[in-house]
Structure formats: structure tokens, C-alpha cells
Enzyme design. Structure first.
Site, PDB file in Angstrom:
ATOM      1  N   ASP A  19       0.149  -2.862   1.212  1.00  0.00           N
ATOM      2  CA  ASP A  19       1.221  -2.121   1.877  1.00  0.00           C
ATOM      3  C   ASP A  19       1.165  -0.642   1.494  1.00  0.00           C
ATOM      4  O   ASP A  19       0.706  -0.305   0.402  1.00  0.00           O
ATOM      5  CB  ASP A  19       2.573  -2.737   1.460  1.00  0.00           C
ATOM      6  CG  ASP A  19       3.688  -2.342   2.400  1.00  0.00           C
ATOM      7  OD1 ASP A  19       3.410  -1.817   3.498  1.00  0.00           O
ATOM      8  OD2 ASP A  19       4.867  -2.554   2.043  1.00  0.00           O
ATOM      9  N   ASN A  67       3.384  -8.198  12.762  1.00  0.00           N
ATOM     10  CA  ASN A  67       2.889  -6.829  12.957  1.00  0.00           C
ATOM     11  C   ASN A  67       2.695  -6.448  14.429  1.00  0.00           C
ATOM     12  O   ASN A  67       2.557  -5.269  14.753  1.00  0.00           O
ATOM     13  CB  ASN A  67       1.585  -6.597  12.180  1.00  0.00           C
ATOM     14  CG  ASN A  67       1.782  -6.430  10.690  1.00  0.00           C
ATOM     15  OD1 ASN A  67       0.888  -6.708   9.891  1.00  0.00           O
ATOM     16  ND2 ASN A  67       2.955  -5.964  10.258  1.00  0.00           N
TER      17      ASN A  67
HETATM   18  C1  FPP Z   1       0.632  -2.124   5.695  1.00  0.00           C
HETATM   19  O1  FPP Z   1       0.932  -0.761   5.524  1.00  0.00           O
HETATM   20  C2  FPP Z   1      -0.716  -2.264   6.186  1.00  0.00           C
HETATM   21  C3  FPP Z   1      -1.084  -2.922   7.332  1.00  0.00           C
HETATM   22  C4  FPP Z   1      -0.147  -3.573   8.246  1.00  0.00           C
HETATM   23  C5  FPP Z   1      -2.489  -2.961   7.749  1.00  0.00           C
HETATM   24  C6  FPP Z   1      -3.437  -3.323   6.641  1.00  0.00           C
HETATM   25  C7  FPP Z   1      -4.793  -3.169   7.146  1.00  0.00           C
HETATM   26  C8  FPP Z   1      -5.813  -2.642   6.460  1.00  0.00           C
HETATM   27  C9  FPP Z   1      -5.716  -2.136   5.086  1.00  0.00           C
HETATM   28  C10 FPP Z   1      -7.144  -2.613   7.094  1.00  0.00           C
HETATM   29  C11 FPP Z   1      -7.883  -3.874   6.748  1.00  0.00           C
HETATM   30  C12 FPP Z   1      -9.171  -3.887   7.378  1.00  0.00           C
HETATM   31  C13 FPP Z   1      -9.873  -4.988   7.706  1.00  0.00           C
HETATM   32  C14 FPP Z   1     -11.240  -4.851   8.157  1.00  0.00           C
HETATM   33  C15 FPP Z   1      -9.342  -6.355   7.673  1.00  0.00           C
HETATM   34  P1  FPP Z   1       2.143  -0.148   6.349  1.00  0.00           P
HETATM   35  O2  FPP Z   1       1.626   0.357   7.632  1.00  0.00           O
HETATM   36  O3  FPP Z   1       3.232  -1.160   6.490  1.00  0.00           O
HETATM   37  O4  FPP Z   1       2.579   1.015   5.414  1.00  0.00           O
HETATM   38  P2  FPP Z   1       4.054   1.594   5.230  1.00  0.00           P
HETATM   39  O5  FPP Z   1       4.850   0.510   4.519  1.00  0.00           O
HETATM   40  O6  FPP Z   1       3.835   2.783   4.356  1.00  0.00           O
HETATM   41  O7  FPP Z   1       4.577   1.924   6.577  1.00  0.00           O
END
Ligand code: FPP
Length: 239
Positions: A19, A67
Site C-alpha cells: 500500500d 480495486n
Molecule cells: C496500493 O496503493 C497499491 C495497489 C492497488 C497496486 C499495487 C500494484 C503494484 C505494486 C504493481 C504490482 C505489479 C505486478 C506486476 C503484479 P494505493 O494506490 O492504494 O496507495 P495509496 O493508499 O497511497 O492511495
């Protein structure tokens, strides 16, 4: 493996809720999608390090069943990122013998991505190193529902006696069937919740939350989590 972990007990199965990509980008005045791009790069680096530490199973939460509610531009940027990464990922992990698997309902993705997911698993299927479960369109409640449906079918069509069911019958119908339960769940980004991640499997997992945002999570941060894990007294409900 780093000297910092010498002599410590290495958790067999680690789960990570990655996250904080959005906040990481916002802090730098960049669009959220750039945070995901750096998050994806970090995902590969951290995976290789964790495999070198001797972890047997690593489960990374990349995209949840919830998501899809994000703005369409962000969802489509994430799908693009998954495609780009899956192409390189399998070769990238070859030297570490990492066996890539996907958990979640892949049927919701478009055909190109489904094909890439299937091919990635196929190419890595005979590897014997760490198992990497990438959770994509994964939701624990959805997974449990799938297991319940499968049990109901066995009762209805195959004469399974409901009274004979055991907890193992449920575990064997989850995406993580035949894998050990997670010992340690790490969440980056400072929140203290599971967000529909491995709810059945986490019954006795140790939980570790760090303020560090996912793109900044590194070897040292992983070491800190393992050191903290080694201080926990796991009783599994006993005394
Ligand atoms: C959460 O951060 C992250 C995600 C929903 C996406 C995670 C994906 C990756 C790290 C890429 C993985 C890659 C592969 C190839 C599987 P957020 O967007 O919720 O962050 P925030 O809480 O700061 O808004």
C-alpha cells in the site's frame, strides 16, 4: 541474505499488502499512476531479495476485487502495468528459480492479460525455488465463497457427507491449497487492516505494519519486519 538476519527464524510464508503507491507519488507532485510504476519496479526487487532470505512462499496483493472501483484511468494504467511487468517478470525471476503463480479470479481480465498470466505460470511451473503468489482480482470473501460452492457441489453431486467436513476440506479449496498458512503479514503505508486479504489463512499470522510507502520498502525494511517477527511469542491459541 543480509547479516542482519543471521541466526533468526525466517518465516516460511510471508504475505505483503503493498500500500501507499498513490501517496508516494502525491508527495512528489506526480500522478498516482507513476507511484504504481515505481511500486511495480520495487515489487520485482523486493521479491528477489525475499527469495534469497529463504522464504518458501511469498504472497503479494497486487489488485483486489474492490480495486475495480478506482477511477477508470487508474484501473487501465494498472492493467497496462501488469501486462508490461508479466512479460519480463518470468525471465527476470529465472535465475532465482522463483515459481510464479496467480491467485484470484483471472477470468475478469482481458484476453491478452489472461494469456500472459497462463503463460507466466506455465513457463515457471517446474521451478523449485520460492513460490510467488501474485494476488490479482483477489478477494478473500470471494475465495471462501468459491470454496463453499465447491463443497456444496460435492455434497449434492458426489455424496459428500456435510458432517464429515473438516477445516482442511475448506483450505484445500482455496487458491492457496497445500501451501502453509502465512506466518507474517506485512502492510506498508501505515494502515492496520487486512483489506480482504487471506482472511481464512491468516487465523494465526503475525501482523506487521510500517509507515513506509510501498515504493520505498526495501531490504532493510524487510529485515526489520523479520526481526520484529522473531520477538513475537506465537501461541496458536495455547499458553
Ligand atoms: C496500493 O496503493 C497499491 C495497489 C492497488 C497496486 C499495487 C500494484 C503494484 C505494486 C504493481 C504490482 C505489479 C505486478 C506486476 C503484479 P494505493 O494506490 O492504494 O496507495 P495509496 O493508499 O497511497 O492511495
Amino acid at each position: 541474505m543480509s547479516d542482519a538476519l543471521a541466526g533468526l527464524h525466517i518465516p516460511e510464508h510471508v504475505g505483503i499488502i503493498m500500500d501507499g503507491n498513490g501517496r508516494w507519488a502525491k508527495k512528489r507532485g506526480l500522478p498516482r499512476t507513476i507511484g504504481h510504476k515505481y511500486g511495480a519496479q520495487n515489487f520485482r526487487k523486493v521479491t528477489r531479495y525475499i527469495s534469497k532470505c529463504g522464504v518458501k512462499v511469498l504472497t503479494l496483493y497486487a489488485f483486489s476485487t474492490e480495486n475495480w472501483k478506482r477511477p477508470p484511468e487508474e484501473v487501465s494504467a494498472l492493467m497496462k502495468l501488469f501486462k508490461q511487468n508479466l512479460i519480463d517478470l518470468v525471465t527476470d525471476f529465472r535465475d532465482d528459480d522463483i515459481k510464479v503463480r496467480f491467485i484470484g479470479d483471472r477470468s475478469a481480465f482481458n484476453k491478452v492479460l489472461i494469456d500472459l498470466i497462463n503463460e507466466s505460470e506455465e513457463v515457471a511451473k517446474n521451478r523449485e525455488g520460492m513460490v510467488l503468489n501474485i494476488a490479482m482480482n483477489y478477494g478473500s470473501r470471494d475465495e471462501i465463497l468459491m470454496a463453499v460452492r465447491s463443497l456444496c457441489r460435492d455434497v449434492q453431486q458426489n455424496g459428500l457427507d456435510p458432517e464429515s467436513l473438516t477445516e482442511k476440506d475448506i483450505a484445500d479449496r482455496l487458491y492457496t491449497a497445500h501451501q502453509p498458512d502465512p506466518d507474517l503479514i506485512i502492510r506498508t503505508g501505515g494502515e492496520f487492516r487486512l483489506s480482504n486479504f487471506l482472511l481464512y489463512q491468516c487465523a494465526y499470522s503475525e501482523f506487521y505494519s510500517t509507515e513506509t510507502l510501498w515504493p520505498d520498502f526495501n531490504e532493510e525494511e524487510f529485515n526489520k519486519a523479520v526481526i520484529e517477527y522473531n520477538k513475537r511469542n506465537r501461541r496458536f491459541g495455547g499458553v
